[in-house]
Write a protein that holds these residues in place. Structure first.
Motif, PDB file in Angstrom:
ATOM      1  N   VAL A  35      77.952  24.608  42.697  1.00  0.00           N
ATOM      2  CA  VAL A  35      77.010  25.604  43.204  1.00  0.00           C
ATOM      3  C   VAL A  35      76.815  25.383  44.697  1.00  0.00           C
ATOM      4  CG1 VAL A  35      74.633  26.449  43.106  1.00  0.00           C
ATOM      5  CG2 VAL A  35      75.864  25.899  40.995  1.00  0.00           C
ATOM      6  N   LEU A  36      76.901  26.457  45.454  1.00  0.00           N
ATOM      7  CA  LEU A  36      76.781  26.393  46.910  1.00  0.00           C
ATOM      8  C   LEU A  36      75.848  27.528  47.357  1.00  0.00           C
ATOM      9  CD1 LEU A  36      79.811  25.970  49.358  1.00  0.00           C
ATOM     10  CD2 LEU A  36      77.739  27.182  49.976  1.00  0.00           C
ATOM     11  N   ILE A  37      74.729  27.160  47.955  1.00  0.00           N
ATOM     12  CA  ILE A  37      73.758  28.150  48.440  1.00  0.00           C
ATOM     13  C   ILE A  37      73.716  28.058  49.962  1.00  0.00           C
ATOM     14  CG2 ILE A  37      71.384  28.970  48.284  1.00  0.00           C
ATOM     15  CD1 ILE A  37      71.144  27.362  45.686  1.00  0.00           C
ATOM     16  N   PRO A  38      74.421  28.954  50.663  1.00  0.00           N
ATOM     17  CA  PRO A  38      74.446  28.884  52.131  1.00  0.00           C
ATOM     18  C   PRO A  38      73.244  29.605  52.738  1.00  0.00           C
ATOM     19  CG  PRO A  38      75.929  30.597  51.385  1.00  0.00           C
ATOM     20  CD  PRO A  38      75.313  29.997  50.155  1.00  0.00           C
ATOM     21  N   LEU A  39      72.851  29.137  53.918  1.00  0.00           N
ATOM     22  CA  LEU A  39      71.762  29.754  54.667  1.00  0.00           C
ATOM     23  C   LEU A  39      72.195  29.832  56.119  1.00  0.00           C
ATOM     24  CD1 LEU A  39      68.920  30.743  53.829  1.00  0.00           C
ATOM     25  CD2 LEU A  39      68.006  28.611  54.748  1.00  0.00           C
ATOM     26  N   ALA A  40      72.087  31.017  56.706  1.00  0.00           N
ATOM     27  CA  ALA A  40      72.513  31.239  58.087  1.00  0.00           C
ATOM     28  C   ALA A  40      71.304  31.533  58.954  1.00  0.00           C
ATOM     29  CB  ALA A  40      73.504  32.394  58.159  1.00  0.00           C
ATOM     30  N   ALA A  45      75.649  34.982  64.869  1.00  0.00           N
ATOM     31  CA  ALA A  45      76.737  35.426  64.000  1.00  0.00           C
ATOM     32  C   ALA A  45      77.267  34.268  63.161  1.00  0.00           C
ATOM     33  CB  ALA A  45      77.864  36.034  64.825  1.00  0.00           C
ATOM     34  N   ASN A  46      76.921  34.292  61.875  1.00  0.00           N
ATOM     35  CA  ASN A  46      77.433  33.318  60.912  1.00  0.00           C
ATOM     36  C   ASN A  46      77.182  31.871  61.323  1.00  0.00           C
ATOM     37  OD1 ASN A  46      78.755  33.971  58.338  1.00  0.00           O
ATOM     38  ND2 ASN A  46      80.217  32.401  58.947  1.00  0.00           N
ATOM     39  N   ALA A  47      76.079  31.625  62.016  1.00  0.00           N
ATOM     40  CA  ALA A  47      75.740  30.256  62.409  1.00  0.00           C
ATOM     41  C   ALA A  47      75.095  29.554  61.226  1.00  0.00           C
ATOM     42  CB  ALA A  47      74.792  30.270  63.596  1.00  0.00           C
ATOM     43  N   PRO A  48      75.705  28.496  60.696  1.00  0.00           N
ATOM     44  CA  PRO A  48      75.131  27.827  59.524  1.00  0.00           C
ATOM     45  C   PRO A  48      73.824  27.139  59.874  1.00  0.00           C
ATOM     46  CG  PRO A  48      76.967  26.548  60.385  1.00  0.00           C
ATOM     47  CD  PRO A  48      76.937  27.837  61.160  1.00  0.00           C
ATOM     48  N   LEU A  49      72.855  27.304  59.017  1.00  0.00           N
ATOM     49  CA  LEU A  49      71.573  26.625  59.174  1.00  0.00           C
ATOM     50  C   LEU A  49      71.427  25.526  58.141  1.00  0.00           C
ATOM     51  CD1 LEU A  49      68.693  26.341  60.316  1.00  0.00           C
ATOM     52  CD2 LEU A  49      67.990  28.151  58.734  1.00  0.00           C
ATOM     53  N   ALA A  50      71.796  25.836  56.890  1.00  0.00           N
ATOM     54  CA  ALA A  50      71.666  24.847  55.825  1.00  0.00           C
ATOM     55  C   ALA A  50      72.496  25.285  54.635  1.00  0.00           C
ATOM     56  CB  ALA A  50      70.205  24.677  55.419  1.00  0.00           C
ATOM     57  N   VAL A 217      63.996  33.887  49.643  1.00  0.00           N
ATOM     58  CA  VAL A 217      65.249  34.615  49.486  1.00  0.00           C
ATOM     59  C   VAL A 217      66.362  33.642  49.124  1.00  0.00           C
ATOM     60  CG1 VAL A 217      64.566  36.412  51.087  1.00  0.00           C
ATOM     61  CG2 VAL A 217      65.757  34.395  51.958  1.00  0.00           C
ATOM     62  N   ALA A 218      67.451  34.200  48.570  1.00  0.00           N
ATOM     63  CA  ALA A 218      68.584  33.373  48.141  1.00  0.00           C
ATOM     64  C   ALA A 218      69.648  33.260  49.215  1.00  0.00           C
ATOM     65  CB  ALA A 218      69.180  33.952  46.865  1.00  0.00           C
ATOM     66  N   GLY A 219      69.346  33.723  50.437  1.00  0.00           N
ATOM     67  CA  GLY A 219      70.313  33.612  51.514  1.00  0.00           C
ATOM     68  C   GLY A 219      71.408  34.656  51.401  1.00  0.00           C
ATOM     69  N   PRO A 220      72.385  34.639  52.324  1.00  0.00           N
ATOM     70  CA  PRO A 220      72.454  33.694  53.440  1.00  0.00           C
ATOM     71  C   PRO A 220      71.495  34.008  54.577  1.00  0.00           C
ATOM     72  CG  PRO A 220      74.286  35.215  53.548  1.00  0.00           C
ATOM     73  CD  PRO A 220      73.552  35.532  52.283  1.00  0.00           C
TER      74      PRO A 220
END
Length: 472
Positions: A35-40, A45-50, A217-220
């Motif tokens: 399971v992978l839950i990305p957060l931007a 633009a598409n900068a990963p936060l967590a 919210v469930a992201g991203p």
């Protein structure tokens, strides 16, 4: 939206509870998924936060970027994500099995299992696709080098994102789409994209769904109010409380993801799910072999011929997936019965030993009569298939009205053995209930595409030769 799904949505709204729209599960659910839950970060633009990642419900791992605008921290995040995800992906590249190809004249090998990655929604898949594109071409030497795991992660993410586009594939799945395929709620499709609300409709009902709408919210993408009120000050001040805040933000979605997997596992898998998973194992095995042989990263964009071939594969897969779902699930087939693409009836007459000797050699061509009370929208000459005997074709000879419905005379071919006497059970008997449809799982051959060098210059081929004109 089909008629039956619209009816199920109306019933869900009236009852205040989600309604099942499937009798079986139409996708493979792995025993050990990742399971992978990305957060931007909003505005970048598409900068990963967590990201919250892991393959066990009780062991979530939080990865975060203290300053998403910092390039080095972004690639440190990619390195940390690779350390979690890549070992999981490669852990299935072990034992293999032999698979006969070319009608038994050759053998190839594929791995016994393949990985499965889950994200909350389609936005999560888009994030992984873009993140893969931004990392798979990075250099590990020269100016601005990155850790060797970063371009490898990019290749894997690009592979998974590409697999997710293939209808029926289960290598990379998103929870809201998987749940929406099996349950109908009383809210709109846009509202179904909110995982917490969708889960509440299924587990508890409409009242709980209204409360869930105000949850995390469930992201991203993050909530704008949360960005301005909480996140921005933490990032600006380099506050050490940032990881705890992000953990609390993502944990409810993490828990919902594993409950969603449990809900899907309660449904029995469709008969054709295993066959589609075999195709995923083939795809995974080919990609692992490509990496082992030192193959390069996927191109930034397909050429004209490669794009056309991929489009045709996607169209064929979509058609095949729709047919397989209908063959596996009476509720899905019911939609086709409403439109006249399928009908059910009872065999009233059968001539299983009929032989057609009008051609160069005699062939077995049994005929049966099917009586139905449903509307029949097929004409003489149409080819039908029964899900009970998918290898057999039934050609419509005539359709005659009766006082209660229709009598359909059919001539059968295929799936009865190689003799002039049908194998037992291959020809429907009088009294058997039969479902017939225009849908077919028959192989759809691919088109003949030109070689890339033979396409015009507008599609990537060589420019037309320039002939210098001589003066008169």
């Amino acid at each position: 939206m089909s008629t039956l799904v619209a009816l199920a949505r109306a019933q869900a709204f009236a009852a205040g509870r989600a309604q099942l729209i499937a009798t079986v599960r139409h996708l493979h659910v792995h025993d050990h998924p990742f399971v992978l839950i990305p957060l931007a970060m909003a505005g970048e633009a598409n900068a990963p936060l967590a990201a919250m990642v892991g393959s066990a419900a009780d062991k979530p791992r939080l990865l975060f970027v203290a300053q998403p605008r910092n390039r080095d921290e972004r690639f440190a995040f990619a390195d940390a994500l690779a350390a979690e995800l890549v070992p999981y992906l490669t852990s299935f590249a072990g034992d293999t099995e032999a698979v006969a190809v070319d009608r038994g004249r050759d053998v190839r090998h594929r791995f016994l299992d393949a990985p499965q990655v889950w994200v909350p929604n389609t936005g999560g898949i888009d994030f992984l696709r873009l993140f893969g594109r931004s990392t798979r071409f990075r250099r590990v030497d020269g100016d601005y080098p990155v850790p060797p795991t970063v371009p490898l992660l990019g290749r894997w993410l690009t592979f998974l994102a590409g697999a997710s586009e293939m209808p029926g594939s289960a290598l990379l799945l998103n929870a809201v789409q998987a749940l929406g395929m099996h349950w109908a709620t009383g809210q709109s499709g846009a509202e179904d994209a909110h995982l917490a609300s969708l889960m509440a409709w299924i587990e508890s009902g409409a009242a709980a769904a209204r409360e869930a709408e105000s949850g995390p919210v469930a992201g991203p993408a993050t909530d704008p109010d949360f960005d301005n009120r909480v996140l921005a000050p933490l990032i600006a001040d380099g506050d050490p409380a940032l990881p705890a805040v992000l953990h609390d933000l993502l944990l409810p979605t993490w828990q919902q993801m594993w409950r969603a997997l449990a809900l899907l596992r309660r449904l029995p898998p469709g008969d054709r799910v295993a066959g589609r998973w075999d195709g995923d194992r083939d795809s995974y095995s080919s990609f692992v072999e490509h990496l082992a042989e030192g193959g390069g990263p996927q191109p930034r964009r397909d050429g004209a011929v490669a794009a056309a071939a991929r489009l045709q594969r996607l169209e064929n897969a979509a058609t095949r997936y729709a047919v397989q779902r209908a063959f596996d699930d009476p509720l899905v087939m019911a939609d086709h019965r409403l439109t006249g693409a399928a009908f059910g009836g009872v065999v009233t007459l059968a001539n299983p030993d009929r032989v057609d000797d009008t051609g160069k050699r005699p062939v077995l061509r049994p005929r049966i009569m099917v009586a139905t009370t449903e509307t029949v929208r097929v004409e003489a000459g149409a080819s039908l298939t029964s899900p009970a005997r998918p290898a057999q074709k039934a050609r419509v000879i005539s359709v005659a009205p009766t006082t209660t419905g229709w009598d359909v005379l059919l001539e059968l071919s295929g799936g009865m053995g190689r003799k002039l006497v049908a194998d037992p059970g291959t020809v429907p008997l009088v009294g058997e209930e039969l479902l017939l449809t225009t849908l077919s799982e028959a192989y759809r051959p691919g088109a003949a595409f030109p070689d890339p060098t033979e396409t015009p210059w507008t599609h990537g081929g060589p420019p037309a030769p320039y002939e210098e004109q001589q003066p008169a």
